[in-house]
Design a protein around this motif. Structure first.
Motif, PDB file in Angstrom:
ATOM      1  N   VAL A  56       0.023  -0.752   1.555  1.00  0.00           N
ATOM      2  CA  VAL A  56       1.104  -1.416   1.526  1.00  0.00           C
ATOM      3  C   VAL A  56       1.372  -2.575   2.239  1.00  0.00           C
ATOM      4  O   VAL A  56       0.842  -2.520   3.385  1.00  0.00           O
ATOM      5  N   ASN A  57       1.977  -3.669   1.767  1.00  0.00           N
ATOM      6  CA  ASN A  57       1.946  -4.793   2.831  1.00  0.00           C
ATOM      7  C   ASN A  57       3.023  -4.549   4.122  1.00  0.00           C
ATOM      8  O   ASN A  57       4.009  -3.781   3.832  1.00  0.00           O
ATOM      9  N   ILE A  58       2.764  -4.552   5.123  1.00  0.00           N
ATOM     10  CA  ILE A  58       3.348  -4.356   6.306  1.00  0.00           C
ATOM     11  C   ILE A  58       4.291  -5.653   6.740  1.00  0.00           C
ATOM     12  O   ILE A  58       3.786  -6.707   6.849  1.00  0.00           O
ATOM     13  N   PRO A  59       5.304  -5.175   6.827  1.00  0.00           N
ATOM     14  CA  PRO A  59       6.723  -6.455   7.096  1.00  0.00           C
ATOM     15  C   PRO A  59       6.713  -6.671   8.465  1.00  0.00           C
ATOM     16  O   PRO A  59       6.376  -5.957   9.532  1.00  0.00           O
ATOM     17  N   GLY A  60       6.771  -8.205   8.611  1.00  0.00           N
ATOM     18  CA  GLY A  60       6.629  -8.697  10.015  1.00  0.00           C
ATOM     19  C   GLY A  60       5.220  -9.146  10.368  1.00  0.00           C
ATOM     20  O   GLY A  60       5.224  -9.531  11.490  1.00  0.00           O
ATOM     21  N   TYR A  61       4.228  -8.717   9.604  1.00  0.00           N
ATOM     22  CA  TYR A  61       2.920  -9.173  10.200  1.00  0.00           C
ATOM     23  C   TYR A  61       2.110 -10.030   9.133  1.00  0.00           C
ATOM     24  O   TYR A  61       1.972  -9.601   7.989  1.00  0.00           O
ATOM     25  N   GLN A 107      -6.068 -14.267  -4.166  1.00  0.00           N
ATOM     26  CA  GLN A 107      -5.523 -15.530  -4.129  1.00  0.00           C
ATOM     27  C   GLN A 107      -6.586 -16.740  -3.694  1.00  0.00           C
ATOM     28  O   GLN A 107      -7.244 -16.292  -2.757  1.00  0.00           O
ATOM     29  N   PRO A 108      -6.655 -18.066  -4.163  1.00  0.00           N
ATOM     30  CA  PRO A 108      -7.742 -19.023  -3.537  1.00  0.00           C
ATOM     31  C   PRO A 108      -7.516 -19.065  -2.125  1.00  0.00           C
ATOM     32  O   PRO A 108      -6.430 -19.227  -1.846  1.00  0.00           O
ATOM     33  N   GLY A 109      -8.260 -19.045  -1.396  1.00  0.00           N
ATOM     34  CA  GLY A 109      -8.337 -19.338   0.114  1.00  0.00           C
ATOM     35  C   GLY A 109      -9.370 -18.495   0.796  1.00  0.00           C
ATOM     36  O   GLY A 109     -10.229 -18.064   0.345  1.00  0.00           O
ATOM     37  N   THR A 110      -8.958 -17.941   1.982  1.00  0.00           N
ATOM     38  CA  THR A 110      -9.632 -17.183   2.814  1.00  0.00           C
ATOM     39  C   THR A 110      -9.189 -15.859   3.274  1.00  0.00           C
ATOM     40  O   THR A 110      -7.828 -15.801   3.424  1.00  0.00           O
ATOM     41  N   GLU A 111      -9.875 -14.898   2.988  1.00  0.00           N
ATOM     42  CA  GLU A 111      -9.411 -13.503   3.092  1.00  0.00           C
ATOM     43  C   GLU A 111     -10.014 -12.736   4.320  1.00  0.00           C
ATOM     44  O   GLU A 111     -11.403 -13.168   4.272  1.00  0.00           O
ATOM     45  N   ARG A 112      -9.256 -11.902   4.892  1.00  0.00           N
ATOM     46  CA  ARG A 112     -10.079 -11.288   6.091  1.00  0.00           C
ATOM     47  C   ARG A 112      -9.989  -9.727   6.047  1.00  0.00           C
ATOM     48  O   ARG A 112      -8.940  -9.244   5.470  1.00  0.00           O
ATOM     49  N   LEU A 113     -10.902  -9.289   6.982  1.00  0.00           N
ATOM     50  CA  LEU A 113     -11.031  -7.640   6.825  1.00  0.00           C
ATOM     51  C   LEU A 113     -11.510  -7.322   8.061  1.00  0.00           C
ATOM     52  O   LEU A 113     -12.426  -7.822   8.531  1.00  0.00           O
ATOM     53  N   ALA A 114     -10.580  -6.688   8.966  1.00  0.00           N
ATOM     54  CA  ALA A 114     -10.722  -6.310  10.247  1.00  0.00           C
ATOM     55  C   ALA A 114     -10.640  -4.820  10.436  1.00  0.00           C
ATOM     56  O   ALA A 114      -9.733  -4.058   9.858  1.00  0.00           O
ATOM     57  N   CYS A 115     -11.487  -4.149  11.341  1.00  0.00           N
ATOM     58  CA  CYS A 115     -11.388  -2.742  11.764  1.00  0.00           C
ATOM     59  C   CYS A 115     -11.340  -2.593  13.335  1.00  0.00           C
ATOM     60  O   CYS A 115     -12.101  -3.266  14.031  1.00  0.00           O
ATOM     61  N   LEU A 116     -10.247  -1.902  13.819  1.00  0.00           N
ATOM     62  CA  LEU A 116     -10.036  -1.632  15.097  1.00  0.00           C
ATOM     63  C   LEU A 116     -10.478  -0.178  15.473  1.00  0.00           C
ATOM     64  O   LEU A 116     -10.055   0.530  14.797  1.00  0.00           O
ATOM     65  N   ALA A 160      -4.921 -14.392   1.449  1.00  0.00           N
ATOM     66  CA  ALA A 160      -4.633 -15.799   1.659  1.00  0.00           C
ATOM     67  C   ALA A 160      -3.517 -16.051   1.728  1.00  0.00           C
ATOM     68  O   ALA A 160      -3.147 -17.382   2.457  1.00  0.00           O
ATOM     69  N   VAL A 161      -2.440 -15.549   1.558  1.00  0.00           N
ATOM     70  CA  VAL A 161      -0.955 -16.004   1.412  1.00  0.00           C
ATOM     71  C   VAL A 161      -0.216 -15.513   2.786  1.00  0.00           C
ATOM     72  O   VAL A 161       0.688 -15.640   2.652  1.00  0.00           O
ATOM     73  N   GLY A 162      -0.830 -14.728   3.614  1.00  0.00           N
ATOM     74  CA  GLY A 162      -0.431 -13.860   4.763  1.00  0.00           C
ATOM     75  C   GLY A 162       0.322 -12.643   4.765  1.00  0.00           C
ATOM     76  O   GLY A 162       1.096 -12.197   5.387  1.00  0.00           O
ATOM     77  N   ASN A 163      -0.351 -11.714   3.754  1.00  0.00           N
ATOM     78  CA  ASN A 163       0.219 -10.583   3.737  1.00  0.00           C
ATOM     79  C   ASN A 163      -1.002  -9.577   4.188  1.00  0.00           C
ATOM     80  O   ASN A 163      -1.960 -10.044   4.257  1.00  0.00           O
ATOM     81  N   VAL A 164      -0.333  -8.561   5.235  1.00  0.00           N
ATOM     82  CA  VAL A 164      -1.242  -7.706   5.808  1.00  0.00           C
ATOM     83  C   VAL A 164      -0.951  -6.042   5.518  1.00  0.00           C
ATOM     84  O   VAL A 164       0.437  -5.952   5.427  1.00  0.00           O
ATOM     85  N   MET A 165      -2.168  -5.585   5.206  1.00  0.00           N
ATOM     86  CA  MET A 165      -1.788  -4.069   4.638  1.00  0.00           C
ATOM     87  C   MET A 165      -3.139  -3.172   5.460  1.00  0.00           C
ATOM     88  O   MET A 165      -4.226  -3.827   5.783  1.00  0.00           O
ATOM     89  N   ARG A 166      -2.645  -1.940   5.778  1.00  0.00           N
ATOM     90  CA  ARG A 166      -3.558  -1.076   6.464  1.00  0.00           C
ATOM     91  C   ARG A 166      -4.516  -0.361   5.296  1.00  0.00           C
ATOM     92  O   ARG A 166      -3.850   0.278   4.373  1.00  0.00           O
ATOM     93  N   LEU A 167      -5.691  -0.397   5.260  1.00  0.00           N
ATOM     94  CA  LEU A 167      -6.404   0.127   4.199  1.00  0.00           C
ATOM     95  C   LEU A 167      -6.933   1.741   4.567  1.00  0.00           C
ATOM     96  O   LEU A 167      -6.710   2.664   3.692  1.00  0.00           O
ATOM     97  N   THR A 168      -6.895   1.852   5.749  1.00  0.00           N
ATOM     98  CA  THR A 168      -7.498   3.300   6.349  1.00  0.00           C
ATOM     99  C   THR A 168      -6.859   3.535   7.519  1.00  0.00           C
ATOM    100  O   THR A 168      -7.154   2.672   8.644  1.00  0.00           O
ATOM    101  N   PRO A 169      -6.565   4.667   7.922  1.00  0.00           N
ATOM    102  CA  PRO A 169      -6.148   5.830   7.289  1.00  0.00           C
ATOM    103  C   PRO A 169      -5.064   5.490   6.171  1.00  0.00           C
ATOM    104  O   PRO A 169      -4.160   4.637   6.396  1.00  0.00           O
ATOM    105  N   ASN A 170      -4.948   6.481   5.191  1.00  0.00           N
ATOM    106  CA  ASN A 170      -4.008   6.067   4.088  1.00  0.00           C
ATOM    107  C   ASN A 170      -3.638   7.580   3.520  1.00  0.00           C
ATOM    108  O   ASN A 170      -3.930   8.647   4.189  1.00  0.00           O
ATOM    109  N   ASN A 171      -2.798   7.657   2.558  1.00  0.00           N
ATOM    110  CA  ASN A 171      -2.232   9.018   2.075  1.00  0.00           C
ATOM    111  C   ASN A 171      -3.490   9.657   1.589  1.00  0.00           C
ATOM    112  O   ASN A 171      -3.441  10.798   1.705  1.00  0.00           O
ATOM    113  N   VAL A 172      -4.550   9.254   1.073  1.00  0.00           N
ATOM    114  CA  VAL A 172      -5.660  10.080   0.338  1.00  0.00           C
ATOM    115  C   VAL A 172      -6.746  10.532   1.567  1.00  0.00           C
ATOM    116  O   VAL A 172      -6.867  11.758   1.409  1.00  0.00           O
TER     117      VAL A 172
END
Length: 584
Positions: free
Chosen positions: A530-535, A501-510, A459-471
């Motif tokens: 991890v949070n992706i800088p600049g996105y 955080q209170p607000g709207t959270e999003r999950l997207a798959c491409l 909700a505060v503007g952080n973006v991270m990639r969930l998959t693929p990951n190190n595991v």
């Protein structure tokens, strides 16, 4: 006759017999002497070495598929669409009072429930055995841990009960024997056949009360049989006799028959319990008892090139091979990889070869029943199903994709469909809402094999990639296989999703046809979770994919949920006497 001649002949005959007995005595003595000398096993070493390979099977093992295997997959989709929560279930041991059907019915039930839960996650089987005779190491350890409060055993909600109700053996028996005898020849012909009826009763019970639920029962029967043909011929040529025997036999096994009964009963019980139109899964053309036999005949009648064209056309249509692919040679690594992925996704032993099981799975949806109830091909040609034959759109024999139909054509591939849903239990029709700190669970599937990349936007503007990951660094996702976000079936998942955080959270798959990780901007290639800088949003990620891939297609699916502050626990009022105590 002169006495001398007769006497001479008699002496000559006696002499010949004496010499024969002498040779026989010498041969017996030599054989007896040889038997007193131990054989040298080293002389047979070369022969015995072949035992390492002689005891191996000469055919590949195959997955056990019954007439209702497609129906089980259909039920999985139906339960998934109904969005039923996961239910714990177990079963009793099934008794065969006739002792004529020695099969593992309980294990067949577990397999059937598992196949109906691959995508829907409708059932999880509670494996615990109370019979001391049947307990193994796992059960003994479970008992020890339970007695010492080191393990919690979840109580199932349902259980399956039943038994092999009866086996009426040789209900029908036909015997036909005929013979012919002459001075120099004897001839005999025989033909026999028999039929046996097996009945299976299954019930669904409420484990909490140990009561069988009225109406949730299944009683089905199946006929198995056997037959034989024989020919006996005997003749005489002078003082010598010659015999000749030939026969053919078949026997329908009880194992395959019982799997069919168990699959049918499991579909009936689950369908009635979940109150879904399960009969739609039982009316598939693939449930025809002659389906696999007819497919085997077509497989044997078609040549190698025709088989390759048919199967590869199906692989193209389902996204395992790129559109416009020519017929590949079996030595092609791309074809073997595509075949292996297709076989693994469809419950076939992944060998990477064009065997009959692959042929059947690839073309099973292109077979239908004609007006007389016989199986017929739909849209088959030398260039593949739908290649040159004129078939109406939406006619039986097309592979379904999200309720739609598409033509199997080697030049086009169906549109990729991503299905992304939140898996937390929610009231029907309610919008997804979570309190801060509450875990969120989601699941994604793709209609054809693709490379999938999932991103989380808080909700505060952080973006991270969930998959693929190190595991799990592999982005390739098989068709119609569930990608759990996070994977709640493993003890240590790569990540967890908490409403932060209170607000709207999003999950997207491409999803893309090829692995594009090395073509994306450097920040998107970093380690996952991890949070992706600049996105700052999902749109930023989508734009980066579009610039990197150009005209190559990218499919996307997205879900959102609302996060609200955590509710304070209710304040419990103190009794009046307790408040007044200090003033006393």
């Amino acid at each position: 006759m002169r006495p001398g001649t007769s006497n001479h002949c008699g002496q000559s005959s006696a002499s010949r017999h004496s010499r024969r007995w002498s040779w026989l005595a010498v041969a017996s003595a030599l054989l007896l002497g040889a038997c007193t000398t131990p054989l040298d096993p080293r002389r047979d070493a070369g022969y015995q070495e072949t035992a390492y390979t002689a005891d191996r099977p000469v055919t590949r093992p195959v997955r056990s598929i019954s007439s209702f295997s497609d129906s089980l997959m259909c039920m999985d989709e139906m339960l998934r669409a109904a969005q039923l929560p996961t239910t714990l279930i177990t079963s009793k041991q099934f008794t065969d009072y006739s002792t004529r059907v020695p099969v593992g019915i309980k294990e067949m039930i577990i397999t059937a429930l598992s196949q109906m839960s691959r995508r829907s996650n409708a059932f999880r089987y509670v494996d615990y055995e109370v019979d001391i005779v049947r307990q193994d190491t796992v059960q003994n350890l479970t008992t020890i841990l339970l007695n010492n409060n080191l393990m919690q055993l979840q109580r199932p909600a349902l259980y399956v009960s039943g038994a092999v109700a009866f086996v009426d053996q040789n209900v029908l028996t036909n015997r036909n024997d005929a013979g012919l005898s002459g001075p120099r020849i004897d001839l005999g012909v025989s033909r026999n056949s028999s039929a046996t009826v097996i009945g299976l009763e299954m019930h669904l019970g409420d484990f909490r009360t140990r009561t069988l639920i009225p109406g949730l029962d299944s009683a089905n029967e199946v006929v198995i049989g056997g037959g034989s043909q024989g020919l006996d011929l005997a003749g005489r040529i002078g003082t010598y006799g010659v015999t000749f025997n030939v026969g053919r036999d078949y026997a329908l096994g009880a194992g395959g028959a019982m799997r069919t009964l168990v699959d049918l009963a499991a579909i009936e019980l689950v369908g009635k319990w979940a109150r879904v139109p399960y009969w739609q899964c039982l009316t598939l053309d693939q449930t025809h008892p002659d389906f696999q036999r007819q497919m085997r005949e077509w497989f044997m009648d078609s040549g190698g090139v025709a088989q390759a064209r048919l199967i590869q056309s199906s692989l193209v249509a389902q996204g395992y091979l790129p559109p416009g692919s020519e017929v590949l040679d079996m030595s092609s690594p791309d074809l073997r990889d595509a075949l292996g992925r297709f076989q693994a996704d469809n419950g076939i032993l992944p060998t990477g070869t064009m065997d009959f099981k692959t042929y059947e799975r690839a073309l099973s949806h292109f077979v239908t029943l004609d007006n007389s109830g016989r199986l017929q091909q739909v849209g088959w040609s030398t260039s593949g199903p739908g290649g040159t034959a004129a078939v109406a759109k939406g006619a039986p024999g097309y592979l379904p994709v999200k309720g739609k139909a598409f033509e199997l054509n080697a030049q086009t591939a169906p549109e990729r469909v991503i299905d992304l849903k939140i898996k937390n239990p929610m009231l029907p029709g309610s919008s997804p809402t979570f309190e801060v700190g509450e875990q969120v669970f989601a699941a994604a599937t793709v209609s054809r094999a693709s490379h999938v990349y999932c991103f989380f936007n808080d909700a505060v503007g952080n973006v991270m990639r969930l998959t693929p990951n190190n595991v799990n660094p592999n982005s390739l996702q098989s068709a119609n296989q569930v990608l759990r976000l996070p994977d709640w079936l493993v003890p240590n998942p790569a990540f967890i999703m908490d409403a932060s955080q209170p607000g709207t959270e999003r999950l997207a798959c491409l999803a893309t046809d090829k692995d594009v990780m090395d073509r994306l901007p450097a920040p998107l290639q970093g380690t996952g979770v991890v949070n992706i800088p600049g996105y700052r949003s999902i749109e930023d990620v989508e734009n980066a994919f579009s610039h990197a891939l150009g005209d190559e297609p990218v499919s996307k699916a997205e879900v959102q949920w609302k996060v609200i502050p955590k509710k304070a626990p209710p304040v419990q009022s103190q009794p009046t006497a307790a408040k007044a105590a200090p003033n006393a």
